[in-house]
Design an enzyme around this catalytic site. Structure first.
Site, PDB file in Angstrom:
ATOM      1  N   ASN A 215       0.850  -1.194   0.000  1.00 15.01           N
ATOM      2  CA  ASN A 215       0.000   0.000   0.000  1.00 15.01           C
ATOM      3  C   ASN A 215       0.884   1.241   0.000  1.00 15.01           C
ATOM      4  O   ASN A 215       2.099   1.142  -0.035  1.00 15.01           O
ATOM      5  CB  ASN A 215      -0.948  -0.023   1.212  1.00 15.01           C
ATOM      6  CG  ASN A 215      -0.168  -0.081   2.502  1.00 15.01           C
ATOM      7  OD1 ASN A 215       0.536   0.855   2.852  1.00 15.01           O
ATOM      8  ND2 ASN A 215      -0.268  -1.209   3.206  1.00 15.01           N
ATOM      9  N   ASP A 312      -2.621 -10.295  13.087  1.00 11.77           N
ATOM     10  CA  ASP A 312      -2.957  -8.919  13.468  1.00 11.77           C
ATOM     11  C   ASP A 312      -2.015  -8.510  14.605  1.00 11.77           C
ATOM     12  O   ASP A 312      -2.129  -8.999  15.732  1.00 11.77           O
ATOM     13  CB  ASP A 312      -4.419  -8.826  13.905  1.00 11.77           C
ATOM     14  CG  ASP A 312      -4.858  -7.373  14.014  1.00 11.77           C
ATOM     15  OD1 ASP A 312      -4.116  -6.583  14.645  1.00 11.77           O
ATOM     16  OD2 ASP A 312      -5.919  -7.023  13.459  1.00 11.77           O
ATOM     17  N   ILE A 313      -1.087  -7.634  14.279  1.00  9.96           N
ATOM     18  CA  ILE A 313      -0.034  -7.266  15.239  1.00  9.96           C
ATOM     19  C   ILE A 313      -0.626  -6.493  16.408  1.00  9.96           C
ATOM     20  O   ILE A 313      -0.332  -6.773  17.575  1.00  9.96           O
ATOM     21  CB  ILE A 313       1.061  -6.435  14.517  1.00  9.96           C
ATOM     22  CG1 ILE A 313       1.681  -7.287  13.412  1.00  9.96           C
ATOM     23  CG2 ILE A 313       2.128  -5.956  15.501  1.00  9.96           C
ATOM     24  CD1 ILE A 313       2.418  -6.519  12.353  1.00  9.96           C
ATOM     25  N   LYS A 345     -13.376  -0.618  15.988  1.00  7.09           N
ATOM     26  CA  LYS A 345     -12.056  -1.243  15.809  1.00  7.09           C
ATOM     27  C   LYS A 345     -11.302  -1.286  17.136  1.00  7.09           C
ATOM     28  O   LYS A 345     -10.625  -2.253  17.447  1.00  7.09           O
ATOM     29  CB  LYS A 345     -11.264  -0.439  14.763  1.00  7.09           C
ATOM     30  CG  LYS A 345     -10.263  -1.233  14.000  1.00  7.09           C
ATOM     31  CD  LYS A 345      -9.719  -0.464  12.806  1.00  7.09           C
ATOM     32  CE  LYS A 345     -10.360  -0.867  11.497  1.00  7.09           C
ATOM     33  NZ  LYS A 345      -9.839  -0.161  10.341  1.00  7.09           N
ATOM     34  N   LYS A 349     -10.036  -4.901  18.518  1.00  7.52           N
ATOM     35  CA  LYS A 349      -8.598  -5.199  18.595  1.00  7.52           C
ATOM     36  C   LYS A 349      -8.102  -5.209  20.033  1.00  7.52           C
ATOM     37  O   LYS A 349      -7.010  -5.693  20.313  1.00  7.52           O
ATOM     38  CB  LYS A 349      -7.819  -4.185  17.773  1.00  7.52           C
ATOM     39  CG  LYS A 349      -8.273  -4.153  16.310  1.00  7.52           C
ATOM     40  CD  LYS A 349      -7.118  -4.200  15.362  1.00  7.52           C
ATOM     41  CE  LYS A 349      -7.597  -4.166  13.916  1.00  7.52           C
ATOM     42  NZ  LYS A 349      -6.545  -4.534  12.985  1.00  7.52           N
TER      43      LYS A 349
HETATM   44  O1  PMT Z   1       2.693   6.232   6.549  1.00  9.30           O
HETATM   45  P1  PMT Z   1       2.022   7.537   6.179  1.00  9.30           P
HETATM   46  O2  PMT Z   1       2.090   7.813   4.696  1.00  9.30           O
HETATM   47  O3  PMT Z   1       2.513   8.696   7.019  1.00  9.30           O
HETATM   48  O4  PMT Z   1       0.465   7.397   6.495  1.00  9.30           O
HETATM   49  C1  PMT Z   1       0.042   7.212   7.800  1.00  9.30           C
HETATM   50  C2  PMT Z   1      -1.038   6.119   7.906  1.00  9.30           C
HETATM   51  C3  PMT Z   1      -2.280   6.578   7.153  1.00  9.30           C
HETATM   52  C4  PMT Z   1      -0.533   4.784   7.326  1.00  9.30           C
HETATM   53  C5  PMT Z   1      -1.325   5.930   9.439  1.00  9.30           C
HETATM   54  O5  PMT Z   1      -1.709   7.143   9.980  1.00  9.30           O
HETATM   55  C6  PMT Z   1      -2.397   4.865   9.669  1.00  9.30           C
HETATM   56  O6  PMT Z   1      -3.585   5.111   9.589  1.00  9.30           O
HETATM   57  N1  PMT Z   1      -1.931   3.631   9.979  1.00  9.30           N
HETATM   58  C7  PMT Z   1      -2.804   2.457  10.123  1.00  9.30           C
HETATM   59  C8  PMT Z   1      -3.152   1.923   8.773  1.00  9.30           C
HETATM   60  C9  PMT Z   1      -4.015   0.668   8.855  1.00  9.30           C
HETATM   61  O7  PMT Z   1      -3.559  -0.376   8.491  1.00  9.30           O
HETATM   62  O8  PMT Z   1      -5.176   0.854   9.412  1.00  9.30           O
HETATM   63  P2  PMT Z   1      -6.279  -0.348   9.655  1.00  9.30           P
HETATM   64  O9  PMT Z   1      -7.496   0.383  10.019  1.00  9.30           O
HETATM   65  O10 PMT Z   1      -6.308  -1.272   8.486  1.00  9.30           O
HETATM   66  O11 PMT Z   1      -5.673  -1.129  10.895  1.00  9.30           O
HETATM   67  C10 PMT Z   1      -6.028  -0.820  12.228  1.00  9.30           C
HETATM   68  C11 PMT Z   1      -4.861  -1.015  13.142  1.00  9.30           C
HETATM   69  O12 PMT Z   1      -4.474  -2.386  13.168  1.00  9.30           O
HETATM   70  C12 PMT Z   1      -3.618  -0.231  12.808  1.00  9.30           C
HETATM   71  O13 PMT Z   1      -3.029   0.191  14.012  1.00  9.30           O
HETATM   72  C13 PMT Z   1      -2.716  -1.245  12.114  1.00  9.30           C
HETATM   73  O14 PMT Z   1      -1.318  -0.961  12.323  1.00  9.30           O
HETATM   74  C14 PMT Z   1      -3.118  -2.513  12.855  1.00  9.30           C
HETATM   75  N2  PMT Z   1      -2.977  -3.750  12.081  1.00  9.30           N
HETATM   76  C15 PMT Z   1      -3.755  -3.992  10.986  1.00  9.30           C
HETATM   77  C16 PMT Z   1      -3.670  -5.202  10.337  1.00  9.30           C
HETATM   78  C17 PMT Z   1      -2.749  -6.161  10.804  1.00  9.30           C
HETATM   79  N3  PMT Z   1      -2.623  -7.330  10.189  1.00  9.30           N
HETATM   80  N4  PMT Z   1      -1.979  -5.913  11.879  1.00  9.30           N
HETATM   81  C18 PMT Z   1      -2.089  -4.730  12.529  1.00  9.30           C
HETATM   82  O15 PMT Z   1      -1.370  -4.483  13.503  1.00  9.30           O
END
Ligand code: PMT
Length: 414
Positions: A215, A312-313, A345, A349
């Site tokens: 991404n 999922d970390i 969320k 989580k």
């Molecule tokens: O990197 P930049 O260009 O500065 O942009 C910043 C950002 C938009 C990437 C950042 O601010 C952000 O929103 N990061 C989380 C992106 C994301 O994966 O969001 P999510 O809604 O899909 O996931 C929710 C949370 O679970 C996040 O904390 C993510 O790190 C975590 N996650 C998701 C999937 C996974 N398999 N493991 C995780 O830990």
């Protein structure tokens, strides 16, 4: 300010070399002295005379010059500097440095130095994304070499993409953040003694040895959070997916590719007090990545790709039993129903706080400089104004300090 700092600027051969002239001007305005090494290819783009006039010092080019070696040996050239900056850093000089070659004065100085090195790459987008360059950059990052850029944009070769050298002001800011901390008055350190892990950037999930799912995360937000926590005294491990920005100074950075590797690195950090998951982790990976490149044959239907869920970390760290960090902060990247989805969320989580950000393409959060967030905790939803990512990071770090009962001056004043 860079008063009294000595920069050795290596100018390699690329059209961006003209920006190095402006870089010298900006560095000298801030009080640094600049000495230049010009490669043979660099001399096709800028003249030794221009570099000499702006740096007010002689320019070094020839490893076998008897005069140069007797006045200033190549080892001394690097030892006399506080920092080496390579701008523009071409694919060629990155490759030579990664291979440990010493086939001209610039490469020899880079091999001989014991000083920090900052690279400002500039090259055609295809050269930058070529697996050879990607591997060379990774090798150099693992050896502690710092990188700034390249930026996205239109290129001299009429292509568009990452490959433009960072602007002189951006390079100066990176130099200041590498050299200035020692000069700054001591900051208050409300997070001293706390250990933190921050995830940042995208993950890459291999489909075959050359293709992957990923991404547009740039790592800017996550890296800024790691820096902000370190500035408040925390001992920070940054687990970063593949990004083009420099490792933050004062932070232990672990480079990973995939979600599996990111999880392993987070768990390897041991007992931590604070986890901030800002990485854009790929939710899915190929169920069975191919061991060799999937061939496209005439008349063949597109292959189908079976996906399987990644670990999922954030949820793993949040549900870690006795080893759970005292504070776990996630991010929610949403394109609709921002707050409602983020509230949901946070509960699913199991994290303590979630920072909700709108990542609709029109807003440009992914890769951009600013972020508009809501901080969601068990006690409610706080709407923050649009801020630079560094300011979001400082505010979040301040809130984290407050959570541990150690307010920063800014938090105490509120
Ligand atoms: O990197 P930049 O260009 O500065 O942009 C910043 C950002 C938009 C990437 C950042 O601010 C952000 O929103 N990061 C989380 C992106 C994301 O994966 O969001 P999510 O809604 O899909 O996931 C929710 C949370 O679970 C996040 O904390 C993510 O790190 C975590 N996650 C998701 C999937 C996974 N398999 N493991 C995780 O830990």
């Amino acid at each position: 300010m860079l008063k009294g700092k000595r920069i050795l600027l290596i100018v390699a051969g690329g059209i961006a070399a003209f920006k190095s002239l402006e870089l010298i001007r900006r560095l000298r305005e801030r009080g640094a002295s600049v000495r230049c090494v010009l490669t043979a290819a660099g001399a096709k783009f800028v003249t030794p005379m221009s570099l000499q006039a702006l740096s007010e010092d002689r320019v070094y080019s020839d490893m076998f010059s008897l005069t140069d070696e007797s006045e200033m040996g190549h080892i001394q050239l690097s030892r006399d500097a506080d920092l080496l900056v390579v701008a523009p850093a071409t694919a060629n000089i990155l490759a030579r440095m990664a291979a440990g070659l010493a086939d001209d004065l610039a490469a020899t100085v880079l091999l001989a130095t014991d000083k920090p090195v900052l690279m400002a790459p500039a090259m055609n987008v295809r050269m930058w994304t070529h697996p050879a360059t990607v591997a060379n950059v990774e090798t150099l990052k693992q050896r502690g070499i710092h990188f700034i850029g390249p930026n996205d944009g239109a290129m001299a070769c009429n292509e568009y993409g990452p490959g433009r050298m960072s602007e002189p002001e951006e390079i100066v800011a990176a130099i200041e953040s590498m050299l200035a901390p020692a000069e700054r008055p001591p900051l208050e350190k409300p997070l001293a003694g706390k250990r933190a892990v921050v995830t940042s950037g995208p993950t890459r999930e291999a489909i075959d040895p050359v293709r992957y799912i990923s991404n547009h995360s740039s790592g800017k937000q996550g890296h800024a959070i790691a820096s902000a926590l370190a500035a408040l005294g925390a001992d920070v491990t940054l687990v970063s997916g593949p990004v083009a920005i420099a490792d933050p100074p004062g932070v232990a950075t672990v480079h990973v590719d995939s979600a599996d590797q990111m999880l392993t690195a987070c768990l390897a950090a041991g007992r931590i007090d604070i986890a901030v998951c800002a990485a854009a982790v790929a939710d899915w990976k190929a169920a069975r990545p191919a061991g060799s490149k999937i061939k496209k044959r005439a008349g063949m239907a597109p292959p189908s790709l079976e996906l399987t869920a990644n670990p999922d970390i954030l949820a793993t760290l949040s549900k870690r039993g006795p080893q759970r960090p005292a504070l776990v902060v996630g991010f929610a990247a949403e394109t609709e129903n921002l707050v409602a989805n983020a509230v949901d969320k946070r509960q699913r989580k199991g994290c303590d706080w979630i920072v909700a950000n709108d990542v609709s393409p029109a807003i440009g959060t992914f890769g951009g400089e600013r972020n508009t967030v809501h901080l969601i905790s068990a006690s409610g939803v706080e709407e923050w104004p649009t801020l630079a990512k560094g300011e979001v990071a400082m505010r979040l770090a301040g809130r984290i300090a407050l959570h541990f009962g150690r307010p920063t001056k800014a938090e105490a004043a509120e």
